[in-house]
Design a protein around this motif. Structure first.
Motif, PDB file in Angstrom:
ATOM      1  N   PHE A 174     -10.375  -9.254  -1.558  1.00 41.49           N
ATOM      2  CA  PHE A 174      -9.976  -9.220  -0.151  1.00 41.49           C
ATOM      3  C   PHE A 174     -10.000  -7.803   0.398  1.00 41.49           C
ATOM      4  O   PHE A 174      -9.690  -6.837  -0.314  1.00 41.49           O
ATOM      5  CB  PHE A 174      -8.563  -9.783   0.017  1.00 41.49           C
ATOM      6  N   ARG A 175     -10.349  -7.710   1.678  1.00 40.03           N
ATOM      7  CA  ARG A 175     -10.224  -6.475   2.441  1.00 40.03           C
ATOM      8  C   ARG A 175      -9.573  -6.811   3.774  1.00 40.03           C
ATOM      9  O   ARG A 175      -9.477  -7.978   4.159  1.00 40.03           O
ATOM     10  CB  ARG A 175     -11.598  -5.838   2.692  1.00 40.03           C
ATOM     11  N   ASP A 176      -9.139  -5.772   4.495  1.00 43.27           N
ATOM     12  CA  ASP A 176      -8.629  -5.979   5.852  1.00 43.27           C
ATOM     13  C   ASP A 176      -9.749  -6.503   6.737  1.00 43.27           C
ATOM     14  O   ASP A 176     -10.930  -6.167   6.533  1.00 43.27           O
ATOM     15  CB  ASP A 176      -8.096  -4.672   6.435  1.00 43.27           C
ATOM     16  N   PRO A 177      -9.421  -7.302   7.757  1.00 41.37           N
ATOM     17  CA  PRO A 177     -10.452  -7.733   8.713  1.00 41.37           C
ATOM     18  C   PRO A 177     -11.023  -6.537   9.464  1.00 41.37           C
ATOM     19  O   PRO A 177     -10.402  -5.478   9.566  1.00 41.37           O
ATOM     20  CB  PRO A 177      -9.683  -8.660   9.663  1.00 41.37           C
ATOM     21  N   ASP A 178     -12.206  -6.716   9.986  1.00 42.47           N
ATOM     22  CA  ASP A 178     -12.825  -5.664  10.804  1.00 42.47           C
ATOM     23  C   ASP A 178     -11.908  -5.322  11.974  1.00 42.47           C
ATOM     24  O   ASP A 178     -11.352  -6.206  12.633  1.00 42.47           O
ATOM     25  CB  ASP A 178     -14.183  -6.133  11.339  1.00 42.47           C
TER      26      ASP A 178
ATOM     27  N   ASP B  17      -6.021  -1.815  11.568  1.00 36.15           N
ATOM     28  CA  ASP B  17      -5.545  -0.439  11.420  1.00 36.15           C
ATOM     29  C   ASP B  17      -5.296  -0.166   9.928  1.00 36.15           C
ATOM     30  O   ASP B  17      -4.399  -0.770   9.332  1.00 36.15           O
ATOM     31  CB  ASP B  17      -4.245  -0.258  12.206  1.00 36.15           C
ATOM     32  N   PRO B  18      -6.062   0.711   9.294  1.00 37.43           N
ATOM     33  CA  PRO B  18      -5.939   0.922   7.846  1.00 37.43           C
ATOM     34  C   PRO B  18      -4.651   1.602   7.416  1.00 37.43           C
ATOM     35  O   PRO B  18      -4.354   1.644   6.212  1.00 37.43           O
ATOM     36  CB  PRO B  18      -7.158   1.790   7.511  1.00 37.43           C
TER      37      PRO B  18
ATOM     38  N   ALA C  58       1.471  -1.009   8.439  1.00 45.37           N
ATOM     39  CA  ALA C  58       2.236  -1.641   7.362  1.00 45.37           C
ATOM     40  C   ALA C  58       1.627  -2.963   6.934  1.00 45.37           C
ATOM     41  O   ALA C  58       1.838  -3.422   5.808  1.00 45.37           O
ATOM     42  CB  ALA C  58       3.679  -1.865   7.817  1.00 45.37           C
ATOM     43  N   SER C  59       0.848  -3.578   7.811  1.00 50.10           N
ATOM     44  CA  SER C  59       0.215  -4.854   7.511  1.00 50.10           C
ATOM     45  C   SER C  59      -1.156  -4.707   6.864  1.00 50.10           C
ATOM     46  O   SER C  59      -1.850  -5.705   6.625  1.00 50.10           O
ATOM     47  CB  SER C  59       0.073  -5.675   8.794  1.00 50.10           C
ATOM     48  N   SER C  60      -1.556  -3.481   6.554  1.00 46.13           N
ATOM     49  CA  SER C  60      -2.857  -3.259   5.926  1.00 46.13           C
ATOM     50  C   SER C  60      -2.764  -3.442   4.416  1.00 46.13           C
ATOM     51  O   SER C  60      -1.689  -3.342   3.820  1.00 46.13           O
ATOM     52  CB  SER C  60      -3.368  -1.849   6.235  1.00 46.13           C
ATOM     53  N   LEU C  61      -3.897  -3.689   3.785  1.00 47.52           N
ATOM     54  CA  LEU C  61      -3.913  -3.800   2.327  1.00 47.52           C
ATOM     55  C   LEU C  61      -3.602  -2.471   1.654  1.00 47.52           C
ATOM     56  O   LEU C  61      -3.116  -2.444   0.527  1.00 47.52           O
ATOM     57  CB  LEU C  61      -5.274  -4.316   1.853  1.00 47.52           C
TER      58      LEU C  61
END
Length: 282
Positions: free
Chosen positions: A33-37, A40-41, A44-47
């Motif tokens: 899994f990665r963050d969606p396009d 915001d990297p 707090a909700s980022s991987l």
């Protein structure tokens, strides 16, 4: 005596997309899994903000509605817990974080799935997962560390416990002697199991040979050494006699045992935080 420190984390729903799918062996698949396009990297909700330092750390994976394909994300309740959306289908399963890394500045998380046809929504989703599909990850809410001073490690698992077992082997390092007893189905390659468990001395058992093999294999190892830690993860019913033997016959100290039922035959979505054997509680 072994002491395992526990760290708590805020529960944060993380909407993620499938970046890669890899068939590991006959009945196991790995989704990366990665963050969606456009995410915001540094949010707090980022991987990138996900933490999973412990070998058994797990996330709750929220899946799309099998009928509509719509993903209904949970929210954070006022008490810090997770609130499922009401009036819609909300399906989730708890799975071990197999690996977390950063590739070219992008955070990735691997989750391994055990497939059993279309009998359950999680298996059905994982068997068809494709790049671009989205789910929501929640957790880990807590992490239990590897204790210091482990001189020998024994892991007793089936396929569901294999990702955590692999992380245990990695965590104790190559200087610690590791024995692994692994029960698998006929469609799981022995070479894959051995590769996942690195330097461990691996004994493979086949489920088709009948029940009770895990207990027999553990009994054959004898009682634990003073500096030995025993980790057992898998089907709860198979682990109950293993735990009883270690506790009441082999003389294992409570701090030497880390045993958890990840699933139970006939039970949907088992809560593995519940006592493995209510008739013989800790």
């Amino acid at each position: 005596m072994f002491t395992r420190s526990r760290t708590s984390f805020d529960l944060v729903p993380r909407r993620v997309r499938v970046h890669a799918v890899r068939r590991l062996t006959g009945s196991m698949v790995r989704t990366t899994f990665r963050d969606p396009d456009g995410a915001d990297p540094v949010a707090a909700s980022s991987l990138a903000a996900l933490r999973s330092p412990g070998p058994e750390d797990h996330v709750k994976v929220f899946l799309p509605d099998p009928a509509t394909g719509e993903l209904h994300a949970p929210t954070v309740a006022p008490d810090g817990g997770i609130q499922r959306p009401t009036g819609v289908v909300s399906i989730s399963r708890e799975l071990t974080v197999r690996a977390r890394r950063t590739v070219d500045g992008v955070a990735e998380v691997d989750v391994d799935w055990v497939l059993h046809g279309d009998e359950g929504p999680a298996s059905a989703w994982a068997s068809r997962a494709a790049v671009g599909d989205e789910v929501v990850l929640v957790g880990p809410g807590a992490s239990v560390a590897v204790p210091e001073g482990v001189e020998r490690l024994t892991v007793v698992v089936d396929e569901t416990g294999l990702p955590a077992a692999a992380r245990w082997v990695e965590a104790v390092g190559p200087d610690v002697r590791v024995t692994a007893v692994v029960e698998i189905g006929d469609d799981v390659d022995e070479s894959f199991v051995e590769a996942e468990l690195g330097h461990a001395d691996v004994e493979i058992l086949y489920r088709t040979d009948g029940p009770g093999q895990l207990e027999e294999a553990v009994r054959s190892l004898g009682g634990p050494d003073e500096g030995e830690l025993l980790v057992a993860l898998g089907e709860a019913g198979e682990l109950v006699p293993v735990r009883r033997y270690l506790r009441h016959e082999a003389g294992a100290r409570p701090d030497q045992l880390a045993i958890s039922g990840y699933w139970r035959r006939g039970t949907v979505n088992l809560d593995h935080d519940q006592p493995l054997d209510p008739t013989d509680p800790d």
